[in-house]
Design an enzyme around this catalytic site. Structure first.
Site, PDB file in Angstrom:
ATOM      1  N   ARG A  24      13.886 -44.896 -16.088  1.00 43.71           N
ATOM      2  CA  ARG A  24      12.943 -44.795 -17.215  1.00 43.71           C
ATOM      3  C   ARG A  24      13.352 -45.662 -18.403  1.00 43.71           C
ATOM      4  NH1 ARG A  24       9.556 -39.882 -17.217  1.00 43.71           N
ATOM      5  NH2 ARG A  24       8.832 -39.881 -15.073  1.00 43.71           N
ATOM      6  N   ARG A  28       9.327 -43.941 -23.650  1.00 42.72           N
ATOM      7  CA  ARG A  28       8.938 -43.541 -25.015  1.00 42.72           C
ATOM      8  C   ARG A  28      10.053 -43.538 -26.041  1.00 42.72           C
ATOM      9  NH1 ARG A  28       6.104 -38.371 -22.656  1.00 42.72           N
ATOM     10  NH2 ARG A  28       7.749 -38.892 -21.174  1.00 42.72           N
ATOM     11  N   ARG A  37       2.051 -49.138 -25.389  1.00 42.78           N
ATOM     12  CA  ARG A  37       1.248 -48.081 -24.783  1.00 42.78           C
ATOM     13  C   ARG A  37       0.011 -47.791 -25.624  1.00 42.78           C
ATOM     14  NH1 ARG A  37       2.271 -41.803 -23.374  1.00 42.78           N
ATOM     15  NH2 ARG A  37       1.276 -41.534 -25.378  1.00 42.78           N
ATOM     16  N   ASP A  74       4.067 -45.750 -11.669  1.00 39.52           N
ATOM     17  CA  ASP A  74       4.408 -44.329 -11.529  1.00 39.52           C
ATOM     18  C   ASP A  74       4.280 -43.915 -10.068  1.00 39.52           C
ATOM     19  OD1 ASP A  74       4.927 -41.897 -13.459  1.00 39.52           O
ATOM     20  OD2 ASP A  74       3.721 -41.157 -11.790  1.00 39.52           O
ATOM     21  N   TYR A 151       3.395 -32.766  -5.813  1.00 36.42           N
ATOM     22  CA  TYR A 151       2.388 -32.949  -6.880  1.00 36.42           C
ATOM     23  C   TYR A 151       0.970 -32.878  -6.318  1.00 36.42           C
ATOM     24  CZ  TYR A 151       6.111 -34.282 -10.114  1.00 36.42           C
ATOM     25  OH  TYR A 151       7.226 -34.269 -10.911  1.00 36.42           O
TER      26      TYR A 151
END
Ligand code: CP3
Length: 343
Positions: A24, A28, A37, A74, A151
């Site tokens: 990652r 962020r 973003r 992703d 998921y």
């Protein structure tokens, strides 16, 4: 033979200082990521915008000079490409339409159709393979079938993967057919990433730790082995990193059994145990707790040194034990890198 440090470690070479990158690393915690973003509108629009996705992939390379860049995308783009609805709820994470029956499964698209959706991702890889510095390795990735299935079955992230375990017990046939479909899609997806310029691929099995015994072998190990064998048949010599997160004792022998060139260790793995039981089979990656990127200080330096020292007798890629979190301090990342490279 390649001069790129990451590829040398993956080939089994013991280096003076380990190559380093971070899960990652485009994320962020970086103000420049948040700005890009914002420009893209939202996370998924960023993933499907090749210019901007390449830009955020390059940001941590410019700022820190990591030895590798990981494609910005992703693991949940594959379910979306197979026809599942996917959206992200701010502060809560991903949401998907659920797959719990043969009917749901039949409504998904055939594997051949995934490239219609995933085309922009291959374009991002092409841009990166042109624009990255010549000593930086480009890593492609996908989720491992079990993690992606958790998921798709639950429609969201779950603390214990309960819905996936329930389906695997109550409708094994549907569960296994879903795993097969994801496995085939993953092979095609990663194969295209490699053709577009990825020099290594990583399989993220973030929830491997919730499988045990025979279920682990069947649903974490076997799909990884199948994906790796097929990729290596199509792209001879392509190195693969496998990340069966929180596999505990199942880390031992995982590389050999799957054909992976490297296993990524989460931070629960004991260093001495990993040196003896895992690194003896080849390259290992890891495994600093990502919390150090938030807390910093002497503990960050001490723990970084302990990891570098422990793995210094064999091939090692320095990394965190899991992704860096949004509350991390970018200065701590530089301290970690300087500590790894100080020799
Ligand atoms: O590592 C990288 O820099 C490359 C890009 C990457 C992302 N996700 C970007 C991302 C990679 C390799 C992933 C993998 C991924 N995605 C995993 C496996 C690794 C792991 O962390 O266990 C999983 C389980 C996912 C699914 C996913 N994507 C979740 C659960 C979330 C929400 C949680 C969160 O952190 O908000 C995402 C969103 C996501 N994927 C973000 C990023 C940078 C944050 C999105 C944002 O900008 O808001």
């Amino acid at each position: 033979m390649s001069q790129k440090k990451l590829l040398r470690a993956l080939a089994g070479e013991t280096l003076e200082t380990p190559p380093i990158w971070m899960m990652r690393q485009a994320g962020r915690y970086l103000p420049e990521y948040r700005a890009t973003r914002e420009k893209a509108g939202d996370f998924l629009s960023l993933c499907y915008n090749p210019e901007l996705a390449a830009e955020v992939t390059l940001q941590p390379i410019r700022r820190y000079d990591f030895d590798a860049a990981i494609l910005f995308a992703d693991i949940l783009l594959v379910p979306q490409a197979l026809g599942a609805d996917l959206w992200f709820v701010t502060g809560e994470g991903p949401r998907l339409s659920t797959i719990t029956s043969q009917r749901d499964l039949d409504a998904l698209k055939p594997v051949d159709d995934i490239h219609d959706t995933l085309g922009p991702i291959y374009e991002t890889v092409q841009i990166l393979s042109r624009e990255l510095p010549s000593d930086t390795t480009l890593i492609g990735f996908a989720g491992a079938p079990w993690t992606v299935a958790t998921y798709m079955i639950a429609g969201k992230g779950t603390p214990d993967q309960g819905p996936a375990h329930l389906l695997r017990q109550e409708d094994t046939q549907v569960f296994e057919a879903l795993l097969d479909l994801i496995t085939e899609a993953t092979i095609e997806y990663l194969s295209r990433q490699i053709s577009a310029g990825a020099e290594c691929v990583k399989l993220f099995d973030s929830w491997a730790g919730s499988l045990s015994g025979e279920a682990f072998d069947k649903y974490a190990l076997a799909p990884a082995a199948r994906i790796i064998a097929e990729l290596k048949a199509r792209h001879p010599g392509i190195p693969v990193i496998a990340f069966p997160r929180e596999a505990g004792p199942k880390y031992e022998g995982f590389a050999k059994a799957t054909g992976a060139d490297c296993v990524a260790l989460d931070n629960s793995v004991d260093l001495d145990w990993a040196v003896e039981r895992v690194q003896r089979d080849g390259c290992v990656q890891g495994n600093l707790a990502s919390s150090h990127m938030v807390t910093g200080g002497q503990a960050l330096v001490d723990e970084t040194r302990a990891i570098v020292d422990a793995f210094s007798g064999g091939p090692h890629i320095f990394n965190l034990g899991h992704g860096i979190t949004p509350d991390a301090d970018p200065d701590n990342v530089q301290i970690m890198i300087d500590t790894v490279r100080a020799k």
